[in-house]
Design an enzyme around this catalytic site. Structure first.
Site, PDB file in Angstrom:
ATOM      1  N   TRP A 143       2.126  13.742   4.810  1.00  0.00           N
ATOM      2  CA  TRP A 143       2.666  12.871   3.821  1.00  0.00           C
ATOM      3  C   TRP A 143       3.913  14.396   3.378  1.00  0.00           C
ATOM      4  CZ3 TRP A 143       4.631  13.549  -0.884  1.00  0.00           C
ATOM      5  CH2 TRP A 143       5.975  12.471  -1.141  1.00  0.00           C
ATOM      6  N   ASP A 162       3.457   7.624   7.082  1.00  0.00           N
ATOM      7  CA  ASP A 162       2.455   7.312   5.925  1.00  0.00           C
ATOM      8  C   ASP A 162       3.821   7.299   4.494  1.00  0.00           C
ATOM      9  OD1 ASP A 162       0.572   8.189   7.241  1.00  0.00           O
ATOM     10  OD2 ASP A 162       0.986  10.577   7.146  1.00  0.00           O
ATOM     11  N   ASP A 163       4.556   7.329   5.162  1.00  0.00           N
ATOM     12  CA  ASP A 163       5.658   6.845   3.566  1.00  0.00           C
ATOM     13  C   ASP A 163       5.951   5.572   2.902  1.00  0.00           C
ATOM     14  OD1 ASP A 163       7.541   8.254   1.878  1.00  0.00           O
ATOM     15  OD2 ASP A 163       9.423   6.801   2.097  1.00  0.00           O
ATOM     16  N   PRO A 164       5.187   5.213   2.451  1.00  0.00           N
ATOM     17  CA  PRO A 164       5.080   3.899   1.915  1.00  0.00           C
ATOM     18  C   PRO A 164       6.541   3.135   2.176  1.00  0.00           C
ATOM     19  CG  PRO A 164       4.853   4.833  -0.095  1.00  0.00           C
ATOM     20  CD  PRO A 164       4.418   6.019   0.920  1.00  0.00           C
ATOM     21  N   TRP A 204      15.827   5.236   2.543  1.00  0.00           N
ATOM     22  CA  TRP A 204      15.219   5.380   1.503  1.00  0.00           C
ATOM     23  C   TRP A 204      16.722   4.707   0.564  1.00  0.00           C
ATOM     24  CZ3 TRP A 204      13.139  11.267   1.968  1.00  0.00           C
ATOM     25  CH2 TRP A 204      12.361  11.228   2.977  1.00  0.00           C
TER      26      TRP A 204
END
Length: 214
Positions: A143, A162-164, A204
């Site tokens: 990440w 892997d980025d929430p 995001w």
């Protein structure tokens, strides 16, 4: 304040990527126009990007910003490996870093100071080769390496599974809030290639309008 107000140029591929994503993805077609005056920017040096990404691991952007502010109070506004080594472990702990993150940033400083990594070569290396070199540093996993590819090297086609935040945005916009697997996220991203970085960045923004920088 927008990126445009600061007169920071867009990555050279940004407009082509936006046109592709607007054409190929009905969700991004709605999201992108909501953020017309901001785009991906970098904070500069590889060392600073990686130190900031380590500090940002597993905490909210707001919490990471608070710790980063204390960190630069301790080591200086333009953190360098020499400054970090001078402050040392106890100085970083006093600045609010956890024991583990302080150790990681110290190890990062050692790697840069002893030239165990080669940032001058990274621009010419492919994504996986850069990741391979970075994950050899203690505390840097995939990440963190992907955040470096996105924010420092500004690679156009990174998908940080892997980025929430990314998974949360995909869940919200594409699966009516239902939990989403890495496989499902990757399937959604097929329409974004070769501009998955840009799609990720706008997703995001759909959760947090203020751009995060590393």
């Amino acid at each position: 304040m927008s990126t445009a107000d600061l007169d920071i140029p867009k990555p050279e591929y940004w407009e082509a990527a936006v046109a592709h994503l607007m054409r190929r993805d009905r969700i991004l077609k709605k999201i992108i126009p909501q953020h017309p005056e901001v785009w991906l920017t970098s904070r500069g040096t590889p060392f600073v990007t990686l130190a900031r990404a380590i500090i940002g691991q597993q905490v909210s952007p707001k919490a990471a910003d608070a710790v980063w502010t204390k960190f630069i109070d301790a080591v200086g506004k333009r953190p360098t490996p020499v400054a970090v080594l001078r402050v040392g472990l106890e100085g970083m702990r006093a600045a609010g870093l956890s024991q583990r993150k302080a150790e990681y940033v110290l190890d990062l400083a050692v790697h840069f100071g002893e030239r165990r990594v080669h940032p001058e070569k990274w621009a010419a290396m492919d994504d996986e080769a850069v990741i391979s070199e970075l994950v050899a540093i203690r505390g840097i996993g995939r990440w963190t390496a992907e955040m470096f590819l996105i924010f420092n090297l500004q690679r156009p086609d990174v998908l940080p599974l892997d980025d929430p935040g990314l998974l949360k945005a995909i869940s919200l916009h594409y699966f009516s809030g239902e939990p989403v697997s890495r496989f499902e996220a990757r399937e959604v991203s097929l329409a974004w290639q070769p501009w998955r970085t840009v799609a990720t960045w706008y997703l995001w923004r759909s959760l947090e309008p203020t751009p995060v920088q590393y």
